[in-house]
Design an enzyme around this catalytic site. Structure first.
Site, short mmCIF file in Angstrom:
data_model
loop_
_atom_site.label_atom_id
_atom_site.label_comp_id
_atom_site.label_asym_id
_atom_site.label_seq_id
_atom_site.Cartn_x
_atom_site.Cartn_y
_atom_site.Cartn_z
N LYS A 51 9.86 3.93 23.00
CA LYS A 51 8.78 4.54 23.79
C LYS A 51 7.47 4.54 23.01
O LYS A 51 6.41 4.21 23.53
CB LYS A 51 9.17 5.97 24.21
CG LYS A 51 10.23 5.99 25.28
CD LYS A 51 10.87 7.36 25.47
CE LYS A 51 12.05 7.23 26.43
NZ LYS A 51 12.89 8.41 26.52
N GLN A 95 13.01 14.55 25.05
CA GLN A 95 14.09 13.56 24.98
C GLN A 95 15.44 14.25 25.19
O GLN A 95 15.77 15.22 24.51
CB GLN A 95 14.04 12.86 23.62
CG GLN A 95 15.04 11.73 23.46
CD GLN A 95 14.78 10.54 24.39
OE1 GLN A 95 13.64 10.17 24.63
NE2 GLN A 95 15.84 9.97 24.92
N ASP A 118 8.29 12.22 33.18
CA ASP A 118 9.69 11.85 33.38
C ASP A 118 10.15 12.30 34.77
O ASP A 118 11.31 12.07 35.14
CB ASP A 118 10.55 12.54 32.30
CG ASP A 118 11.61 11.61 31.74
OD1 ASP A 118 11.60 10.42 32.11
OD2 ASP A 118 12.44 12.09 30.94
#
Ligand code: NAP
Length: 281
Positions: A51, A95, A118
């Protein structure tokens, strides 16, 4: 049979994102993605590295907040609040998975919804569910981008989504419904699974079971999208679909690797750009 080339689509989307990021930076804007990693899970570290590298390639700023595995809820929450308040951070992801002692839901819900790149806060999920513009989870968004890129017609088609996770299956079903597919969602308790999947014009599979979908589960001429990232009996990366067995029956199919995978990080960048626009409009 046509192979859907995720690397090709990802490269094209990323080139466009880079141009837009360059323009924002030239105009004096700040666009940046923050990633919070709690602990040092090896797989998570690889995902995070990818990422951050993708940000660098497109010219976005990136910020890694790596907290020790035994961090308390309060400590992680404190970082999320700090990043919520930092104007240079336009997108943020926590994460997953988190260490067992931390509650994912409680922490995710602290993320400011317009920085939730996200698409995992209940506000963004609710927006998707009610047909409003939203930040959508990256993997299902990437699947839709692939279908769009290859001009695959969706309206009126019978779509079956195998898997109902909050991360993939549920948002993907909603996105397909928004495109006027008739959608069926299957899961581990579905009866006569092969009969249901064999009716699909568009079959999307996200269950995490190596080569689970064989040719008896697929209709002739179907579009098959394989989200799975699994290991076969030899430890080789493969999907939830038995590609060798199924490919000949499909009009289009995504390979693993090189199908949905490259799209996930690309859509994270696209969402960070969208979040910037939401915050600055
Ligand atoms: P998950 O949270 O474990 O959910 C799996 C889903 O599959 C559940 O809904 C489960 O049903 C269903 N399922 C499991 N076994 C089944 C069976 N035998 N028959 C029918 N349904 C079954 O998984 P996920 O996070 O959605 O991930 C799915 C796969 O996609 C994994 O391989 C993951 O690595 C991959 N993935 C890839 C990307 C990417 O970037 N390419 C991103 C995310 C995930 P129940 O709800 O009934 O338990």
């Amino acid at each position: 049979m046509n192979i859907i080339d995720g690397k090709l689509v990802a490269a094209s989307v990323r080139a466009q994102i880079k141009q837009e990021v360059d323009a924002i930076k030239q105009a004096g804007g700040h666009i940046g993605l923050a990633v919070i990693l709690v602990g040092d899970d090896p797989a998570s570290k690889v995902y995070v590295r990818n990422k951050l590298k993708a940000c660098e390639e497109t010219g976005m700023d990136s910020y890694l907040v790596n907290l020790p595995a035994d961090s308390s809820h309060e400590r992680v929450a404190e970082e999320i609040v700090r990043l919520n308040e930092d104007p240079k951070v336009t997108g943020m992801i926590l994460q997953l998975p988190l260490p067992k002692h931390l509650c994912e839901e409680k922490l995710v819900d602290i993320i400011q919804p317009d920085k939730d790149v996200d698409g995992c806060t209940y506000q963004q999920k609710g927006r998707l569910w009610t047909g409003r513009d939203s930040l959508i989870a990256c993997t299902p968004l990437g699947v839709m981008k692939l279908l769009e890129y290859y001009g695959i017609e969706l309206a009126g088609k019978r779509a079956v989504v195998l898997g109902r996770s909050n991360l993939v299956g549920k948002p993907l079903a909603q996105l397909l419904m928004n495109e006027n597919c008739t959608v069926t969602v299957c899961h581990s308790r579905t009866k006569e699974l092969a009969k249901v999947t064999s009716e699909a014009d568009i079959l999307c599979v996200a269950i995490g079971k190596a080569k689970f979908v064989g040719k008896d589960m697929v209709k002739q001429g179907a579009v098959v999208v394989d989200v799975g990232m699994d290991r076969d009996e030899n430890g080789k990366l493969c999907g939830d679909v038995d590609f060798a067995e199924v490919a000949d029956k499909c009009s289009y199919i995504t390979p693993v690797p090189g199908g949905v995978g490259p799209m996930t990080v690309t859509m994270l960048l696209a969402n960070t750009l969208k979040a910037y626009r939401l915050q600055t409009k």
